[in-house]
Scaffold this active site. Structure first.
Site, PDB file in Angstrom:
ATOM      1  N   THR A  78      -0.781   7.637  -1.008  1.00 39.91           N
ATOM      2  CA  THR A  78      -2.090   7.551  -1.681  1.00 39.91           C
ATOM      3  C   THR A  78      -2.993   6.490  -1.053  1.00 39.91           C
ATOM      4  OG1 THR A  78      -1.362   5.846  -3.223  1.00 39.91           O
ATOM      5  CG2 THR A  78      -0.969   8.144  -3.867  1.00 39.91           C
ATOM      6  N   ASP A 130       0.928  -2.282  12.258  1.00 35.01           N
ATOM      7  CA  ASP A 130       1.279  -2.782  10.923  1.00 35.01           C
ATOM      8  C   ASP A 130       1.543  -4.286  11.020  1.00 35.01           C
ATOM      9  OD1 ASP A 130       2.995  -3.622   8.687  1.00 35.01           O
ATOM     10  OD2 ASP A 130       2.934  -1.512   8.142  1.00 35.01           O
ATOM     11  N   ASP A 182       4.980  -5.595   9.633  1.00 38.63           N
ATOM     12  CA  ASP A 182       6.111  -5.233  10.498  1.00 38.63           C
ATOM     13  C   ASP A 182       6.112  -6.054  11.779  1.00 38.63           C
ATOM     14  OD1 ASP A 182       7.119  -3.402   8.742  1.00 38.63           O
ATOM     15  OD2 ASP A 182       6.234  -1.653   9.735  1.00 38.63           O
ATOM     16  N   ARG A 226       0.843  -1.177   0.000  1.00 37.44           N
ATOM     17  CA  ARG A 226       0.000   0.000   0.000  1.00 37.44           C
ATOM     18  C   ARG A 226       0.884   1.235   0.000  1.00 37.44           C
ATOM     19  NH1 ARG A 226      -4.373   1.359   4.623  1.00 37.44           N
ATOM     20  NH2 ARG A 226      -2.486   1.825   5.778  1.00 37.44           N
TER      21      ARG A 226
HETATM   22  C1  PRP Z   1      -1.067  -4.215   4.696  1.00 32.64           C
HETATM   23  C2  PRP Z   1      -1.987  -5.405   4.879  1.00 32.64           C
HETATM   24  C3  PRP Z   1      -2.856  -5.343   3.666  1.00 32.64           C
HETATM   25  C4  PRP Z   1      -2.989  -3.863   3.447  1.00 32.64           C
HETATM   26  C5  PRP Z   1      -4.322  -3.441   3.945  1.00 32.64           C
HETATM   27  O1  PRP Z   1      -0.063  -4.512   3.809  1.00 32.64           O
HETATM   28  O2  PRP Z   1      -1.296  -6.624   5.028  1.00 32.64           O
HETATM   29  O3  PRP Z   1      -2.312  -5.998   2.528  1.00 32.64           O
HETATM   30  O4  PRP Z   1      -1.963  -3.222   4.198  1.00 32.64           O
HETATM   31  O5  PRP Z   1      -4.564  -2.121   3.637  1.00 32.64           O
HETATM   32  P1  PRP Z   1      -5.705  -1.684   2.619  1.00 32.64           P
HETATM   33  O6  PRP Z   1      -6.925  -2.456   2.958  1.00 32.64           O
HETATM   34  O7  PRP Z   1      -5.855  -0.204   2.917  1.00 32.64           O
HETATM   35  O8  PRP Z   1      -5.239  -1.900   1.217  1.00 32.64           O
HETATM   36  P2  PRP Z   1       1.142  -3.482   3.500  1.00 32.64           P
HETATM   37  O9  PRP Z   1       0.804  -2.602   2.341  1.00 32.64           O
HETATM   38  O10 PRP Z   1       1.512  -2.768   4.771  1.00 32.64           O
HETATM   39  O11 PRP Z   1       2.286  -4.418   2.993  1.00 32.64           O
HETATM   40  P3  PRP Z   1       3.117  -5.525   3.808  1.00 32.64           P
HETATM   41  O12 PRP Z   1       2.170  -6.666   4.097  1.00 32.64           O
HETATM   42  O13 PRP Z   1       4.171  -5.902   2.832  1.00 32.64           O
HETATM   43  O14 PRP Z   1       3.652  -4.901   5.057  1.00 32.64           O
HETATM   44  N1  URA Z   2      -2.173  -2.395   7.180  1.00 33.88           N
HETATM   45  C1  URA Z   2      -1.793  -2.807   8.411  1.00 33.88           C
HETATM   46  O1  URA Z   2      -0.880  -3.643   8.542  1.00 33.88           O
HETATM   47  N2  URA Z   2      -2.434  -2.303   9.475  1.00 33.88           N
HETATM   48  C2  URA Z   2      -3.426  -1.423   9.370  1.00 33.88           C
HETATM   49  O2  URA Z   2      -3.988  -1.005  10.408  1.00 33.88           O
HETATM   50  C3  URA Z   2      -3.808  -0.982   8.091  1.00 33.88           C
HETATM   51  C4  URA Z   2      -3.166  -1.505   7.012  1.00 33.88           C
END
Ligand code: PRP
Ligand code: URA
Length: 241
Positions: free
Chosen positions: A140, A232, A235, A136
């Site tokens: 944006t 997150d 993380d 994400r």
């Molecule tokens: C997080 C999560 C989802 C997304 C959710 O991933 O695991 O995939 O955010 O957010 P949304 O519903 O607003 O799209 P992230 O983009 O942080 O990537 P990561 O899993 O690699 O940390």
């Molecule tokens: N992605 C995450 O990992 N946590 C949130 O709260 C939103 C998006």
């Protein structure tokens, strides 16, 4: 704000009319064609509470994600068809039930979805695993694609897209679109925490896809994080903060 774990509050969402499934540890709400099932078994709620705590270590968080994902499989696979076969026990011949040749696929959204895969595979070990890479954009909040590899017979499989967080819904909606573009037909989304905004956006994009989640929280903050949420997920799983 209070989390809406399994409570009736999650049905306060506009446009969602709710009914309770009396025979299980889940509650369901329908919105514009899509169904949201909140799996609120006491073990799920207990483990989710531990995951939310910021003092929980990465190792414990990883274990808890697997455990909750595994517990959710019970409800997510409730509709799978059974067939009867004859076997012999050490005592006598009898007929038993077996899941009837249903081919499953688990598709984690990278990275955080990876944390749920082993917990699910323990219960459905013959499922194939695809991967969709999305992150994400922090400014944006829109999903950015970087990878997609799915089983070649994806069109014949029942597919579970897994991602712990359904925040704006952009990532999950994009993942399901990729799967449909490649022939996927019967898809469900399995998340651990969902925001009302994400549920509405996802059902709008994919009214034919059910959402299974362990809890529906209050709202998104200005950075698109689920409140109260758990931070997150990627993380916390991989210790990258
Ligand atoms: C997080 C999560 C989802 C997304 C959710 O991933 O695991 O995939 O955010 O957010 P949304 O519903 O607003 O799209 P992230 O983009 O942080 O990537 P990561 O899993 O690699 O940390
Ligand atoms: N992605 C995450 O990992 N946590 C949130 O709260 C939103 C998006």
């Amino acid at each position: 704000a209070e989390p809406f774990e399994g409570g009736r509050h999650c049905f306060r969402l506009e446009k969602i009319s709710a009914y309770e499934n009396e025979n299980s540890n889940s509650r369901e709400a329908a919105s514009g064609g899509g169904r949201t099932v909140v799996i609120d078994h006491p073990l799920v709620r207990h483990k989710l509470g531990l995951m939310r705590n910021k003092e929980t270590s990465s190792k414990d968080f990883r274990d808890l994600v697997q455990e909750v994902a595994g517990l959710m499989v019970y409800e997510v696979t409730r509709h799978l068809p059974l067939e009867e076969v004859e076997i012999e026990t050490p005592v006598a011949k009898t007929r038993v039930f077996t899941i009837s040749g249903k081919k499953l696929a688990i598709v984690p959204v990278l990275r955080a979805g990876l944390g749920m895969v082993e917990g699910i595979l323990k219960l459905v070990p013959n499922a194939k695993v695809g991967h969709i890479g999305l992150y994400r954009d922090p400014d944006t909040l829109k999903p950015v694609d970087y990878y997609c590899k799915l089983p070649c017979d994806i069109s014949e499989r029942e597919i579970f897209v897994v991602d712990p967080m359904l925040a704006t819904g952009g990532s999950a909606a994009a993942a399901v679109s990729h799967i449909k573009d490649r022939g996927g037909k019967k898809v469900s989304l399995v998340s651990l925490l969902a925001a009302p905004e994400g549920i509405a956006a996802f059902h709008e994009a994919h009214p034919d896809v059910d959402i299974y989640t362990a809890a529906v929280d209050s709202h998104l903050n200005d950075h698109g994080y689920i409140v109260p949420g758990l931070g997150d997920a990627g993380d916390r799983l991989f210790g990258t903060k």
